[in-house]
Write an enzyme that holds these catalytic residues in place. Structure first.
Site, PDB file in Angstrom:
ATOM      1  N   ASN A  34     -54.573  27.121 -32.868  1.00 55.73           N
ATOM      2  CA  ASN A  34     -54.480  27.537 -31.469  1.00 55.73           C
ATOM      3  C   ASN A  34     -55.822  28.004 -30.890  1.00 55.73           C
ATOM      4  OD1 ASN A  34     -51.076  28.856 -31.852  1.00 55.73           O
ATOM      5  ND2 ASN A  34     -51.745  26.878 -31.032  1.00 55.73           N
ATOM      6  N   ASP A  79     -41.854  28.033 -29.751  1.00 54.16           N
ATOM      7  CA  ASP A  79     -42.610  27.010 -29.026  1.00 54.16           C
ATOM      8  C   ASP A  79     -41.969  26.694 -27.675  1.00 54.16           C
ATOM      9  OD1 ASP A  79     -44.667  25.218 -28.656  1.00 54.16           O
ATOM     10  OD2 ASP A  79     -43.705  23.596 -29.783  1.00 54.16           O
TER      11      ASP A  79
END
Ligand code: IPE
Ligand code: IPE
Ligand code: MG
Length: 245
Positions: free
Chosen positions: A70, A22
């Site tokens: 996502n 991330d």
């Protein structure tokens, strides 16, 4: 940079390390670049981490590349990520194969994943299927809750078809029907970028994983950070609910 390799206990290397890669967007933002440049920069981080994992003898490395959530990102970023992951597999497949890495995927291979990406995934799996040095599991269109739902659906289907026999419903019944039932649960889960959450990653499998967080943004991550995480892991007491005498 100091290497932490020398003080790792080679007998207590986590068998399975799982990473939430991330911070790509923030890395790009800091440089006034488009978010996509952050994803591109993450490739080097991933392959340095793979090299580090091979160096110390990690047997399973699972990385979160694209979550079921996502898809909610802007269409252009989603499209970029699909093309980027396809390209990455093309570029890196032979190198991974040469290193003895078996590439696998976990997640839903549904209609949302472009056919060309699915084909690339299957090619990488086929090419590397006999490799045994390490498994690189790419969580792609992966969500932990969806995975559990899929396992429960499978159980119900088997029940309706009378295939369940006398099997009692236990945690093992679910585990056996997850996407990769032969992969052991992660011992260590790493998340970069300072966020301290799981974001639907391996929610079933990570029930007793050790968690390790770092503010380092994914494109800046490398094998030294992996070794640091493993070193910390080796200091932890894994009690699994028991009392250590
Ligand atoms: C992780 O980086 C990559 C994916 C989720 C595909 P992000 O894109 O989430 O980066 P941040 O969190 O916005 O910085
Ligand atoms: C988790 O990161 C998913 C991947 C790294 C692929 P996100 O950036 O999507 O997670 P949130 O939105 O911060 O929880
Ligand atoms: Mg993020």
């Amino acid at each position: 940079m100091a290497s932490y390799l020398h003080d790792l206990d080679r007998r207590r290397i986590p068998r399975h390390v799982a990473i939430v890669m991330d911070g790509n967007g923030r890395w790009a933002k800091q440089r006034e670049l488009p978010r996509t440049k952050g994803h591109e920069a993450g490739e080097r981080a991933l392959f340095d981490t793979v090299e580090g994992a091979l160096e110390v003898g990690v047997r399973y490395l699972t990385v979160y590349a694209f979550s079921t959530e996502n898809w909610r990102r802007p269409k252009s970023e989603v499209r970029f990520l699909m093309n980027f992951n396809r390209g990455l597999l093309q570029r890196r497949r032979d190198e991974l194969h040469d290193r003895g890495v078996r590439v696998r995927f976990m997640g839903r291979r549904d209609w949302r994943v472009p056919r060309s990406v699915l084909r690339e995934m299957e090619d990488a799996e086929r090419l590397t299927r006999h490799n045994t040095r390490m498994q690189l599991v790419i969580a792609f269109n992966y969500g932990g809750r969806t995975e559990v739902v899929d396992a429960v659906k499978e159980l119900l289907a088997e029940h309706d078809e009378g295939k369940l026999g006398g099997e009692r419903i236990t945690p093992e019944s679910i585990s056996r029907r997850l996407y990769l039932p032969d992969v052991p649960d992660p011992d260590l889960v790493i998340r970069t970028s300072g966020e301290m959450r799981i974001s639907n990653y391996l929610i079933w499998e990570a029930a007793y994983a050790e968690l390790w967080f770092t503010p380092v943004l994914w494109p800046d991550f490398n094998r030294e950070h992996l070794f640091e995480a493993i070193r910390d892991y080796q200091k932890r007491d894994r009690r699994f609910g028991k009392v250590i005498e």
